[in-house]
Design an enzyme around this catalytic site. Structure first.
Site, PDB file in Angstrom:
ATOM      1  N   LYS A   1     -12.106  59.561  90.781  1.00  0.00           N
ATOM      2  CA  LYS A   1     -10.924  59.379  91.622  1.00  0.00           C
ATOM      3  C   LYS A   1     -11.274  59.746  93.057  1.00  0.00           C
ATOM      4  O   LYS A   1     -12.024  60.693  93.284  1.00  0.00           O
ATOM      5  CB  LYS A   1      -9.796  60.260  91.075  1.00  0.00           C
ATOM      6  CG  LYS A   1      -8.521  60.317  91.911  1.00  0.00           C
ATOM      7  CD  LYS A   1      -7.501  61.229  91.226  1.00  0.00           C
ATOM      8  CE  LYS A   1      -6.295  61.496  92.102  1.00  0.00           C
ATOM      9  NZ  LYS A   1      -5.315  62.399  91.448  1.00  0.00           N
TER      10      LYS A   1
ATOM     11  N   ASP B   1      -6.234  65.538  85.996  1.00  0.00           N
ATOM     12  CA  ASP B   1      -6.891  65.133  87.244  1.00  0.00           C
ATOM     13  C   ASP B   1      -7.479  66.387  87.886  1.00  0.00           C
ATOM     14  O   ASP B   1      -6.754  67.180  88.494  1.00  0.00           O
ATOM     15  CB  ASP B   1      -5.904  64.465  88.196  1.00  0.00           C
ATOM     16  CG  ASP B   1      -5.474  63.077  87.735  1.00  0.00           C
ATOM     17  OD1 ASP B   1      -5.379  62.849  86.516  1.00  0.00           O
ATOM     18  OD2 ASP B   1      -5.201  62.228  88.612  1.00  0.00           O
TER      19      ASP B   1
ATOM     20  N   LYS C   1      -9.945  55.565  89.930  1.00  0.00           N
ATOM     21  CA  LYS C   1      -8.590  55.764  90.433  1.00  0.00           C
ATOM     22  C   LYS C   1      -8.607  55.857  91.949  1.00  0.00           C
ATOM     23  O   LYS C   1      -9.299  56.688  92.529  1.00  0.00           O
ATOM     24  CB  LYS C   1      -7.966  57.021  89.830  1.00  0.00           C
ATOM     25  CG  LYS C   1      -6.538  57.285  90.323  1.00  0.00           C
ATOM     26  CD  LYS C   1      -5.899  58.448  89.577  1.00  0.00           C
ATOM     27  CE  LYS C   1      -4.549  58.813  90.158  1.00  0.00           C
ATOM     28  NZ  LYS C   1      -3.892  59.925  89.426  1.00  0.00           N
TER      29      LYS C   1
END
Length: 237
Positions: free
Chosen positions: A156, A93, A185
């Site tokens: 995300k 991430d 996400k």
């Protein structure tokens, strides 16, 4: 959404606090195994420990990269991502170069993401954290396009350390501006079942949260009409 297990497979069980100790990581992994969460998401230092603690459980390990500011040199991000993968991370991430995005240098943003993607290609998926709370609509769309062009696998919303968190409006926007190849996400401020289900209905294919247990335990109190959603799709990214 038919049951708690299906909901659990949307969740990245997250612990990114700087004061986290080994006992906290052990607890995180124990909870992830018990509740069958999709992954744990931790700082790179803890990846090896999580790999050992989760061996044989089916729970994945995700590590953050360039976190939480996104201002690290691209080469440093790429090295950080590669080291995390070597230690056992299956997902990265990463925070994009927020400063470059804010000044309109989208090409630099794309190149930054691409360096990380190339470094872990074939070994881990890459989720790109946009930090949506400080971006306008045009910047969010540009970040989505740059992420996809760079070969990332997810976009995300947030780090959880910046301004604001995930919103339904942002999830719908991100979903509308990446292809079906990419996941979305939702992360930042998702603490209860209703919020998680709303994010999934809006288009989220993964939920990043430190409140996974509360979300799962609250599932039984949600009316059946509110729990209908498509398949998690986590395994395809």
């Amino acid at each position: 959404m038919t049951d708690q297990l299906q909901l659990a497979q949307y969740i990245d069980h997250t612990l990114l606090k700087p004061e986290a100790a080994l006992r906290d990581i052990e607890k995180l992994c124990s909870e992830a195994s018990r509740y069958h969460f999709y992954s744990v998401c931790v700082n790179g230092f803890w990846v090896s420990a999580c790999r050992e603690l989760l061996n044989g459980t089916g729970v994945h390990v995700a590590a953050v990269c360039g976190f939480p500011l996104g201002a690290t040199a691209s080469q440093a991000k790429a090295f950080e991502a590669a080291r995390a993968v070597e230690d056992g991370a299956a997902e990265i991430d990463m925070v994009l170069q927020i400063g470059s995005l804010l000044r309109g240098d989208v090409k630099a943003v794309e190149q930054d993401i691409a360096q990380v993607v190339r470094m872990v290609e074939g070994r881990a998926i890459v989720k790109v954290i946009l930090e949506t709370g400080i971006l306008n609509t045009e910047q969010k769309i540009a970040a989505c396009k740059a992420s996809e062009a760079a070969g990332a696998h997810f976009v995300k919303t947030s780090t959880g350390f910046g301004k604001g968190g995930a919103t339904l409006e942002d999830i719908r926007l991100l979903r509308a501006h990446v292809s079906s190849r990419l996941g979305v996400k939702a992360s930042g401020g998702i603490r209860d079942t209703a919020s998680a289900l709303a994010m999934i209905k809006a288009g989220a294919t993964r939920i990043g949260t430190s409140s996974g247990i509360a979300i799962i335990n609250g599932f039984g109190s949600i009316p059946a009409s509110s729990t209908k959603a498509g398949p998690a799709g986590s395994s395809q990214y």
